[in-house]
Design a protein around this motif. Sequence first.
Motif, PDB file in Angstrom:
ATOM      1  N   UNK A   1      29.490 -17.626 -11.791  1.00 52.57           N
ATOM      2  CA  UNK A   1      30.535 -18.627 -11.987  1.00 52.57           C
ATOM      3  C   UNK A   1      31.666 -18.203 -12.949  1.00 52.57           C
ATOM      4  N   UNK A   2      32.428 -17.139 -12.570  1.00 49.50           N
ATOM      5  CA  UNK A   2      33.565 -16.705 -13.401  1.00 49.50           C
ATOM      6  C   UNK A   2      34.665 -17.765 -13.430  1.00 49.50           C
ATOM      7  N   UNK A   3      35.485 -17.771 -14.481  1.00 52.63           N
ATOM      8  CA  UNK A   3      36.573 -18.760 -14.561  1.00 52.63           C
ATOM      9  C   UNK A   3      37.958 -18.104 -14.647  1.00 52.63           C
ATOM     10  N   UNK A   4      38.043 -16.783 -14.480  1.00 50.02           N
ATOM     11  CA  UNK A   4      39.373 -16.149 -14.424  1.00 50.02           C
ATOM     12  C   UNK A   4      39.692 -15.819 -12.963  1.00 50.02           C
ATOM     13  N   UNK A   5      41.003 -15.689 -12.675  1.00 45.17           N
ATOM     14  CA  UNK A   5      41.428 -15.360 -11.305  1.00 45.17           C
ATOM     15  C   UNK A   5      40.814 -14.024 -10.871  1.00 45.17           C
ATOM     16  N   UNK A   6      40.846 -13.061 -11.775  1.00 45.98           N
ATOM     17  CA  UNK A   6      40.285 -11.738 -11.476  1.00 45.98           C
ATOM     18  C   UNK A   6      38.777 -11.837 -11.217  1.00 45.98           C
ATOM     19  N   UNK A   7      38.079 -12.575 -12.083  1.00 42.78           N
ATOM     20  CA  UNK A   7      36.628 -12.723 -11.937  1.00 42.78           C
ATOM     21  C   UNK A   7      36.267 -13.400 -10.619  1.00 42.78           C
ATOM     22  N   UNK A   8      37.037 -14.426 -10.267  1.00 43.56           N
ATOM     23  CA  UNK A   8      36.783 -15.137  -8.998  1.00 43.56           C
ATOM     24  C   UNK A   8      37.000 -14.182  -7.823  1.00 43.56           C
ATOM     25  N   UNK A   9      38.024 -13.333  -7.924  1.00 44.97           N
ATOM     26  CA  UNK A   9      38.261 -12.388  -6.822  1.00 44.97           C
ATOM     27  C   UNK A   9      37.116 -11.380  -6.724  1.00 44.97           C
ATOM     28  N   UNK A  10      36.552 -11.010  -7.854  1.00 41.86           N
ATOM     29  CA  UNK A  10      35.451 -10.032  -7.833  1.00 41.86           C
ATOM     30  C   UNK A  10      34.169 -10.652  -7.271  1.00 41.86           C
ATOM     31  N   UNK A  11      33.917 -11.916  -7.570  1.00 38.28           N
ATOM     32  CA  UNK A  11      32.707 -12.543  -7.016  1.00 38.28           C
ATOM     33  C   UNK A  11      32.898 -12.758  -5.511  1.00 38.28           C
ATOM     34  N   UNK A  12      34.134 -13.036  -5.084  1.00 40.31           N
ATOM     35  CA  UNK A  12      34.410 -13.112  -3.642  1.00 40.31           C
ATOM     36  C   UNK A  12      34.042 -11.781  -2.974  1.00 40.31           C
ATOM     37  N   UNK A  13      34.495 -10.690  -3.572  1.00 40.15           N
ATOM     38  CA  UNK A  13      34.242  -9.359  -2.987  1.00 40.15           C
ATOM     39  C   UNK A  13      32.733  -9.112  -2.844  1.00 40.15           C
ATOM     40  N   UNK A  14      31.988  -9.402  -3.934  1.00 32.80           N
ATOM     41  CA  UNK A  14      30.533  -9.182  -3.871  1.00 32.80           C
ATOM     42  C   UNK A  14      29.900 -10.024  -2.770  1.00 32.80           C
ATOM     43  N   UNK A  15      30.244 -11.317  -2.748  1.00 28.48           N
ATOM     44  CA  UNK A  15      29.566 -12.225  -1.812  1.00 28.48           C
ATOM     45  C   UNK A  15      29.989 -11.957  -0.371  1.00 28.48           C
ATOM     46  N   UNK A  16      31.281 -11.709  -0.152  1.00 26.67           N
ATOM     47  CA  UNK A  16      31.763 -11.447   1.216  1.00 26.67           C
ATOM     48  C   UNK A  16      31.220 -10.099   1.713  1.00 26.67           C
ATOM     49  N   UNK A  17      31.202  -9.120   0.833  1.00 28.28           N
ATOM     50  CA  UNK A  17      30.664  -7.799   1.196  1.00 28.28           C
ATOM     51  C   UNK A  17      29.183  -7.896   1.540  1.00 28.28           C
ATOM     52  N   UNK A  18      28.426  -8.640   0.742  1.00 27.60           N
ATOM     53  CA  UNK A  18      26.985  -8.775   1.003  1.00 27.60           C
ATOM     54  C   UNK A  18      26.753  -9.585   2.284  1.00 27.60           C
ATOM     55  N   UNK A  19      27.632 -10.555   2.529  1.00 32.33           N
ATOM     56  CA  UNK A  19      27.545 -11.334   3.772  1.00 32.33           C
ATOM     57  C   UNK A  19      27.775 -10.410   4.979  1.00 32.33           C
ATOM     58  N   UNK A  20      28.799  -9.547   4.887  1.00 36.09           N
ATOM     59  CA  UNK A  20      29.075  -8.613   5.990  1.00 36.09           C
ATOM     60  C   UNK A  20      27.921  -7.630   6.183  1.00 36.09           C
ATOM     61  N   UNK A  21      27.255  -7.284   5.108  1.00 41.40           N
ATOM     62  CA  UNK A  21      26.093  -6.396   5.225  1.00 41.40           C
ATOM     63  C   UNK A  21      24.982  -7.096   6.015  1.00 41.40           C
ATOM     64  N   UNK A  22      24.667  -8.344   5.610  1.00 41.57           N
ATOM     65  CA  UNK A  22      23.570  -9.075   6.283  1.00 41.57           C
ATOM     66  C   UNK A  22      23.944  -9.434   7.716  1.00 41.57           C
ATOM     67  N   UNK A  23      25.190  -9.895   7.893  1.00 40.56           N
ATOM     68  CA  UNK A  23      25.589 -10.428   9.189  1.00 40.56           C
ATOM     69  C   UNK A  23      25.945  -9.335  10.206  1.00 40.56           C
ATOM     70  N   UNK A  24      26.642  -8.282   9.745  1.00 37.45           N
ATOM     71  CA  UNK A  24      27.169  -7.265  10.677  1.00 37.45           C
ATOM     72  C   UNK A  24      26.637  -5.857  10.406  1.00 37.45           C
ATOM     73  N   UNK A  25      25.838  -5.712   9.347  1.00 37.56           N
ATOM     74  CA  UNK A  25      25.330  -4.373   9.037  1.00 37.56           C
ATOM     75  C   UNK A  25      26.364  -3.457   8.400  1.00 37.56           C
TER      76      UNK A  25
END
Length: 317
Positions: free
Chosen positions: A137-161
């Motif tokens: 739960x980051x509260x800076x714009x940069x931190x939010x963008x980094x958590x997006x990257x982690x979660x979206x990247x991990x989602x693409x790993x699980x969903x699309x390999x």
Amino acid sequence: MKRILVTGSYGQIGTELIGALRERYGGENVVATGRKKPPEILKRDGPYLQLDVLDENQLHAMLVDNDIDIVIHNASILSGTGEKDPQLAYRTNIEGSYNVLEAVRILHLDQVMIPSSIAAFGPNTPKENTPNDVIMRPITAYGISKIFIELWGEYYFRRYGVDFRSLRYPGIISSETLPGGGTTDYAVEIFYEALKNKRYTSFLDKGTYLPMMYMPDCLKCTIDLIEADASILKHRSFNITAMSFAPEEIAAEIMKHIPEFEITYEPDFRQQIAETWPASLDDSAAREEWGWKPDYDLAAMTKDMLEKLSKKLGVKY
Ligand code: AKB
């Protein structure tokens, strides 16, 4: 031999990463890219192409035309600049990373590495020895963008390999290229000022501990994670650290080499950012899964930085 494309290659990490990758994989196999015209160092031993990752068509064409297997997406707005211009951070960090992940998915590339940061943690995260898997739960714009990257990247790993990998970089200290717009930049600036003026005014306060790492270790962990066998990875995003110190501690270490050096404190808006980040990290997942071990502590890093920078600046100490 794998072919690698690096975005944001004229940045603090990019300029040195390009050199390390070219040494290891051959100059022609490492395509340096960025929005700006390149510094000389990037044109030396391999190709440099101008690329704006917000232009999907240009990105796809470049990946295909250059027969790319691995993308290292380093282009990013850092924490301080992100607080001054959150919309720019959104476009560059979130839309840019989305475009890169989509291109890697659509073109079935072998791997994508997008850095995360200690900024992905937030004020609710335990500060000391912060675990790999913990409330963020980051509260800076940069931190939010980094958590997006982690979660979206991990989602693409699980969903699309998609073979997505990420390192939560701490503050990186280096002598080749200055960082720009970050909260940990003080730990680089302090060396320039110590050598040039024997004094430094820190924009972070006394007692502000942050995780840090020297550039040779940053290059090592980046290459080690790219090369790690996918079958041994339990995580996709890793804490990574080498040391943790506050401004007065790095100042004391510099004083061992430059006794007249003085530090004063004038905390600015970056103090609030730093206060939401971990003071130290537990990087045991990286150590256990792919054998991470740093080479530089505060003393070794300080000695090497002063030697390298004094040569570069032509200043004796
Ligand atoms: C910053 O200070 O913004 C960066 C980081 C820790 O991600 N160096």
